[in-house]
Design a protein around this motif. Structure first.
Motif, PDB file in Angstrom:
ATOM      1  N   ASP A   1      -4.942  59.266  46.577  1.00 14.23           N
ATOM      2  CA  ASP A   1      -5.491  59.418  45.233  1.00 14.23           C
ATOM      3  C   ASP A   1      -5.773  60.908  45.023  1.00 14.23           C
ATOM      4  N   ARG A   2      -5.667  61.334  43.761  1.00 17.61           N
ATOM      5  CA  ARG A   2      -5.890  62.757  43.496  1.00 17.61           C
ATOM      6  C   ARG A   2      -7.372  63.103  43.392  1.00 17.61           C
ATOM      7  N   VAL A   3      -8.240  62.080  43.307  1.00 20.14           N
ATOM      8  CA  VAL A   3      -9.678  62.332  43.167  1.00 20.14           C
ATOM      9  C   VAL A   3     -10.314  62.304  44.559  1.00 20.14           C
TER      10      VAL A   3
ATOM     11  N   GLY B   1      -4.074  63.475  47.105  1.00 23.06           N
ATOM     12  CA  GLY B   1      -2.780  63.983  46.673  1.00 23.06           C
ATOM     13  C   GLY B   1      -2.371  63.378  45.345  1.00 23.06           C
ATOM     14  N   ASP B   2      -1.311  63.937  44.778  1.00 22.45           N
ATOM     15  CA  ASP B   2      -0.835  63.547  43.446  1.00 22.45           C
ATOM     16  C   ASP B   2       0.386  62.640  43.582  1.00 22.45           C
ATOM     17  N   ILE B   3       0.395  61.556  42.843  1.00 25.33           N
ATOM     18  CA  ILE B   3       1.553  60.651  42.862  1.00 25.33           C
ATOM     19  C   ILE B   3       2.815  61.387  42.424  1.00 25.33           C
TER      20      ILE B   3
ATOM     21  N   TRP C   1      -1.195  50.126  41.461  1.00 25.49           N
ATOM     22  CA  TRP C   1      -2.031  49.143  40.764  1.00 25.49           C
ATOM     23  C   TRP C   1      -2.924  49.856  39.762  1.00 25.49           C
ATOM     24  N   TYR C   2      -2.521  49.816  38.484  1.00 23.21           N
ATOM     25  CA  TYR C   2      -3.255  50.478  37.387  1.00 23.21           C
ATOM     26  C   TYR C   2      -3.382  51.984  37.613  1.00 23.21           C
ATOM     27  N   SER C   3      -2.456  52.565  38.362  1.00 23.63           N
ATOM     28  CA  SER C   3      -2.506  54.002  38.609  1.00 23.63           C
ATOM     29  C   SER C   3      -1.474  54.758  37.774  1.00 23.63           C
TER      30      SER C   3
ATOM     31  N   GLY D   1      -7.738  54.911  44.191  1.00 26.46           N
ATOM     32  CA  GLY D   1      -9.144  54.933  43.783  1.00 26.46           C
ATOM     33  C   GLY D   1     -10.042  54.877  45.006  1.00 26.46           C
TER      34      GLY D   1
ATOM     35  N   GLY E   1      -2.512  55.906  44.142  1.00 28.76           N
ATOM     36  CA  GLY E   1      -3.568  55.892  43.138  1.00 28.76           C
ATOM     37  C   GLY E   1      -4.587  54.837  43.538  1.00 28.76           C
TER      38      GLY E   1
ATOM     39  N   HIS F   1     -10.285  49.955  47.638  1.00 29.37           N
ATOM     40  CA  HIS F   1     -10.596  48.549  47.954  1.00 29.37           C
ATOM     41  C   HIS F   1      -9.349  47.722  48.227  1.00 29.37           C
ATOM     42  N   TRP F   2      -8.230  48.018  47.503  1.00 31.98           N
ATOM     43  CA  TRP F   2      -7.009  47.250  47.791  1.00 31.98           C
ATOM     44  C   TRP F   2      -6.422  47.683  49.128  1.00 31.98           C
TER      45      TRP F   2
ATOM     46  N   PHE G   1     -13.116  59.826  45.468  1.00 35.08           N
ATOM     47  CA  PHE G   1     -12.645  58.460  45.753  1.00 35.08           C
ATOM     48  C   PHE G   1     -12.146  58.373  47.193  1.00 35.08           C
TER      49      PHE G   1
HETATM   50  C1  SAM Z   1      -7.630  52.669  36.992  1.00 35.41           C
HETATM   51  S1  SAM Z   1      -7.760  53.428  38.560  1.00 35.41           S
HETATM   52  C2  SAM Z   1      -7.064  52.205  39.635  1.00 35.41           C
HETATM   53  C3  SAM Z   1      -7.524  52.387  41.057  1.00 35.41           C
HETATM   54  C4  SAM Z   1      -7.019  51.292  42.022  1.00 35.41           C
HETATM   55  N1  SAM Z   1      -5.568  51.330  42.153  1.00 35.41           N
HETATM   56  C5  SAM Z   1      -7.473  49.938  41.547  1.00 35.41           C
HETATM   57  O1  SAM Z   1      -6.630  49.087  41.249  1.00 35.41           O
HETATM   58  O2  SAM Z   1      -8.668  49.705  41.440  1.00 35.41           O
HETATM   59  C6  SAM Z   1      -6.476  54.644  38.511  1.00 35.41           C
HETATM   60  C7  SAM Z   1      -6.433  55.507  39.751  1.00 35.41           C
HETATM   61  O3  SAM Z   1      -5.223  56.237  39.770  1.00 35.41           O
HETATM   62  C8  SAM Z   1      -5.502  57.550  40.165  1.00 35.41           C
HETATM   63  N2  SAM Z   1      -4.464  58.415  39.635  1.00 35.41           N
HETATM   64  C9  SAM Z   1      -4.061  58.508  38.351  1.00 35.41           C
HETATM   65  N3  SAM Z   1      -3.073  59.415  38.240  1.00 35.41           N
HETATM   66  C10 SAM Z   1      -2.853  59.897  39.495  1.00 35.41           C
HETATM   67  C11 SAM Z   1      -1.957  60.840  40.040  1.00 35.41           C
HETATM   68  N4  SAM Z   1      -1.101  61.501  39.265  1.00 35.41           N
HETATM   69  N5  SAM Z   1      -1.997  61.075  41.363  1.00 35.41           N
HETATM   70  C12 SAM Z   1      -2.877  60.410  42.164  1.00 35.41           C
HETATM   71  N6  SAM Z   1      -3.754  59.508  41.708  1.00 35.41           N
HETATM   72  C13 SAM Z   1      -3.740  59.246  40.385  1.00 35.41           C
HETATM   73  C14 SAM Z   1      -6.877  57.834  39.584  1.00 35.41           C
HETATM   74  O4  SAM Z   1      -7.506  58.928  40.230  1.00 35.41           O
HETATM   75  C15 SAM Z   1      -7.568  56.516  39.813  1.00 35.41           C
HETATM   76  O5  SAM Z   1      -8.206  56.459  41.057  1.00 35.41           O
END
Ligand code: SAM
Length: 179
Positions: free
Chosen positions: A48-50, A69-71, A87-89, A29, A27, A32-33, A53
């Motif tokens: 990341d699924r988006v 891809g999807d987590i 991290w916040y994902s 995003g 996840g 940057h990390w 990004f």
């Molecule tokens: C709040 S952002 C955090 C991004 C990055 N980890 C950071 O700390 O800045 C959450 C990220 O998780 C990704 N995400 C959420 N659910 C996901 C999933 N099921 N599979 C892949 N990515 C996912 C979102 O697309 C988004 O880019």
């Protein structure tokens, strides 16, 4: 550019340097990390699924591998990673469905591998609007319980207040070892 809190930089960098194997930023995003870790000498990649990004991440960090891809169903073999950074994902998952990504993270981590989860702290599991997308705050003990159920041993829990004006919510992070 995304703001990185100095405490997060210290925690994530020192954790990643201790991981034995590739670190997956799950996840990631805009990456940057992942890019920060690569620059710090860590063998890191991101998913990341988006796709926008991921395309951005590839442009800005050309030396770092990224996948769309999807987590919940990651395109990696079992035990591929020494560390997973979430991290916040995981904050966007419905708490009733959190076992799925945790099982998937367990699968891609080698035994003894390390997970670092960052999340917003709450007194109860509660939903809030985060950048227009639904997200959930978690009490540390509730998330620790889910991690234990998924096959992790809890090593560390960190908390800090949200000092940024743009992000005043309290933050927490858990480091857990895959058994
Ligand atoms: C709040 S952002 C955090 C991004 C990055 N980890 C950071 O700390 O800045 C959450 C990220 O998780 C990704 N995400 C959420 N659910 C996901 C999933 N099921 N599979 C892949 N990515 C996912 C979102 O697309 C988004 O880019």
């Amino acid at each position: 550019m995304t703001t990185m809190h100095h405490a997060d930089v210290h925690l994530i960098t020192s954790w990643a340097r201790q991981c034995d194997g590739i670190v997956l930023d799950a996840g990631c995003g805009p990456g940057h990390w992942t890019g920060h870790l690569t620059a710090a000498g860590v063998d890191a990649c991101g998913i990341d699924r988006v796709s926008t990004f991921v395309h951005h991440a590839r442009e800005v960090h050309p030396g770092t591998p990224f996948k769309v891809g999807d987590i919940d169903a990651m395109p990696y073999p079992n035990a591929a990673f020494g560390g997973v950074l979430a991290w916040y994902s995981l904050i966007h998952h419905d708490p009733n469905d959190i076992a799925r990504p945790l099982a998937e993270i367990t699968r891609v981590l080698r035994p003894g591998g390390s997970l670092l989860v960052g999340f917003f702290l709450g007194e109860a599991i509660e939903e809030f609007d985060h950048a227009v997308v639904r997200a959930f705050r978690w009490p540390s003990e509730a998330l620790r319980g889910r991690l234990v159920n998924a096959g992790f041993e809890i090593l560390e829990t960190h908390t800090r207040t949200g000092s940024l004006a743009s992000s005043p919510k309290p933050h927490a992070a858990i480091i857990a070892r895959r058994l």
